[in-house]
Design a protein around this motif. Structure first.
Motif, short mmCIF file in Angstrom:
data_model
loop_
_atom_site.label_atom_id
_atom_site.label_comp_id
_atom_site.label_asym_id
_atom_site.label_seq_id
_atom_site.Cartn_x
_atom_site.Cartn_y
_atom_site.Cartn_z
N SER A 7 1.61 15.27 37.62
CA SER A 7 1.53 13.83 37.32
C SER A 7 0.35 13.48 36.42
O SER A 7 0.44 12.56 35.61
CB SER A 7 1.48 13.02 38.60
N THR A 8 -0.76 14.20 36.52
CA THR A 8 -1.95 13.83 35.74
C THR A 8 -2.38 14.89 34.73
O THR A 8 -3.28 14.64 33.93
CB THR A 8 -3.14 13.53 36.67
N PHE A 9 -1.79 16.09 34.76
CA PHE A 9 -2.19 17.13 33.81
C PHE A 9 -1.07 18.14 33.61
O PHE A 9 -0.12 18.21 34.38
CB PHE A 9 -3.47 17.84 34.26
N THR A 10 -1.22 18.94 32.53
CA THR A 10 -0.28 20.01 32.18
C THR A 10 -1.07 21.30 32.03
O THR A 10 -2.17 21.31 31.47
CB THR A 10 0.44 19.68 30.86
N VAL A 11 -0.49 22.40 32.51
CA VAL A 11 -1.11 23.72 32.39
C VAL A 11 -0.19 24.60 31.56
O VAL A 11 1.01 24.68 31.83
CB VAL A 11 -1.33 24.36 33.77
N VAL A 12 -0.76 25.26 30.54
CA VAL A 12 0.00 26.17 29.69
C VAL A 12 -0.76 27.50 29.65
O VAL A 12 -1.94 27.53 29.33
CB VAL A 12 0.15 25.62 28.25
N ALA A 13 -0.07 28.58 29.97
CA ALA A 13 -0.66 29.91 29.91
C ALA A 13 0.03 30.68 28.79
O ALA A 13 1.24 30.57 28.61
CB ALA A 13 -0.48 30.63 31.23
N GLY A 14 -0.77 31.44 28.04
CA GLY A 14 -0.16 32.18 26.94
C GLY A 14 -1.07 33.25 26.37
O GLY A 14 -2.15 33.50 26.88
N ARG A 15 -0.58 33.83 25.28
CA ARG A 15 -1.33 34.87 24.57
C ARG A 15 -1.64 34.40 23.16
O ARG A 15 -0.75 34.01 22.42
CB ARG A 15 -0.49 36.15 24.50
N HIS A 16 -2.92 34.46 22.82
CA HIS A 16 -3.38 34.09 21.48
C HIS A 16 -3.51 35.38 20.67
O HIS A 16 -3.93 36.42 21.22
CB HIS A 16 -4.73 33.38 21.57
N PRO A 17 -3.17 35.36 19.37
CA PRO A 17 -3.21 36.59 18.56
C PRO A 17 -4.57 37.28 18.51
O PRO A 17 -4.64 38.50 18.46
CB PRO A 17 -2.81 36.12 17.16
N THR A 18 -5.66 36.53 18.53
CA THR A 18 -6.98 37.16 18.44
C THR A 18 -7.80 37.04 19.73
O THR A 18 -8.65 37.88 19.98
CB THR A 18 -7.81 36.56 17.29
N LEU A 19 -7.56 36.03 20.53
CA LEU A 19 -8.36 35.81 21.73
C LEU A 19 -7.75 36.41 22.99
O LEU A 19 -8.40 36.48 24.02
CB LEU A 19 -8.59 34.31 21.95
N GLY A 20 -6.49 36.80 22.94
CA GLY A 20 -5.84 37.38 24.11
C GLY A 20 -5.30 36.30 25.04
O GLY A 20 -4.77 35.29 24.59
N ARG A 21 -5.47 36.51 26.34
CA ARG A 21 -4.91 35.59 27.32
C ARG A 21 -5.71 34.29 27.39
O ARG A 21 -6.94 34.32 27.48
CB ARG A 21 -4.88 36.24 28.69
N VAL A 22 -5.00 33.17 27.36
CA VAL A 22 -5.65 31.87 27.44
C VAL A 22 -4.85 30.95 28.37
O VAL A 22 -3.64 31.13 28.55
CB VAL A 22 -5.78 31.18 26.06
N VAL A 23 -5.55 29.99 28.95
CA VAL A 23 -4.94 28.94 29.75
C VAL A 23 -5.43 27.61 29.19
O VAL A 23 -6.62 27.44 28.95
CB VAL A 23 -5.32 29.05 31.24
N ILE A 24 -4.51 26.69 28.95
CA ILE A 24 -4.85 25.37 28.44
C ILE A 24 -4.50 24.35 29.52
O ILE A 24 -3.38 24.34 30.03
CB ILE A 24 -4.07 25.06 27.15
N VAL A 25 -5.47 23.52 29.86
CA VAL A 25 -5.25 22.43 30.81
C VAL A 25 -5.51 21.15 30.06
O VAL A 25 -6.60 20.95 29.53
CB VAL A 25 -6.22 22.54 32.02
N ARG A 26 -4.49 20.27 29.99
CA ARG A 26 -4.68 19.02 29.25
C ARG A 26 -4.25 17.84 30.09
O ARG A 26 -3.31 17.92 30.88
CB ARG A 26 -3.95 19.06 27.92
N ASP A 27 -4.96 16.73 29.89
CA ASP A 27 -4.64 15.51 30.64
C ASP A 27 -3.57 14.70 29.90
O ASP A 27 -3.05 15.13 28.88
CB ASP A 27 -5.89 14.68 30.91
N GLN A 28 -3.25 13.54 30.42
CA GLN A 28 -2.20 12.71 29.83
C GLN A 28 -2.54 12.22 28.44
O GLN A 28 -1.65 11.91 27.65
CB GLN A 28 -1.91 11.52 30.75
N ASP A 29 -3.83 12.14 28.10
CA ASP A 29 -4.26 11.71 26.77
C ASP A 29 -4.30 12.85 25.76
O ASP A 29 -4.53 12.62 24.58
CB ASP A 29 -5.65 11.06 26.85
#
Length: 58
Positions: free
Chosen positions: A27-49
């Motif tokens: 309801s208040t945030f989104t979580v995205v997990a993935g692989r970046h070409p140069t940084l490797g594994r990353v997790v992005i947490v973003r709010d509604q804005d």
């Protein structure tokens, strides 16, 4: 491991650059997990804005 606070534009660009492995929205945030070409594994947490955090996992 590094945690970086990020604004809308950086979150948007970074999300476009990764290969998304998993994503989940709450309801208040989104979580995205993935692989970046140069940084490797990353997790992005973003709010509604669109602001949030980028977590670089080694």
């Amino acid at each position: 491991m590094r945690i970086l606070e990020a604004e809308v534009q950086l979150i948007r660009e970074f999300t476009d650059e990764i290969e998304v492995v998993a994503a989940n929205s709450y309801s208040t945030f989104t979580v995205v997990a993935g692989r970046h070409p140069t940084l490797g594994r990353v997790v992005i947490v973003r709010d509604q804005d669109g602001n949030g955090l980028i977590v670089e996992a080694e």
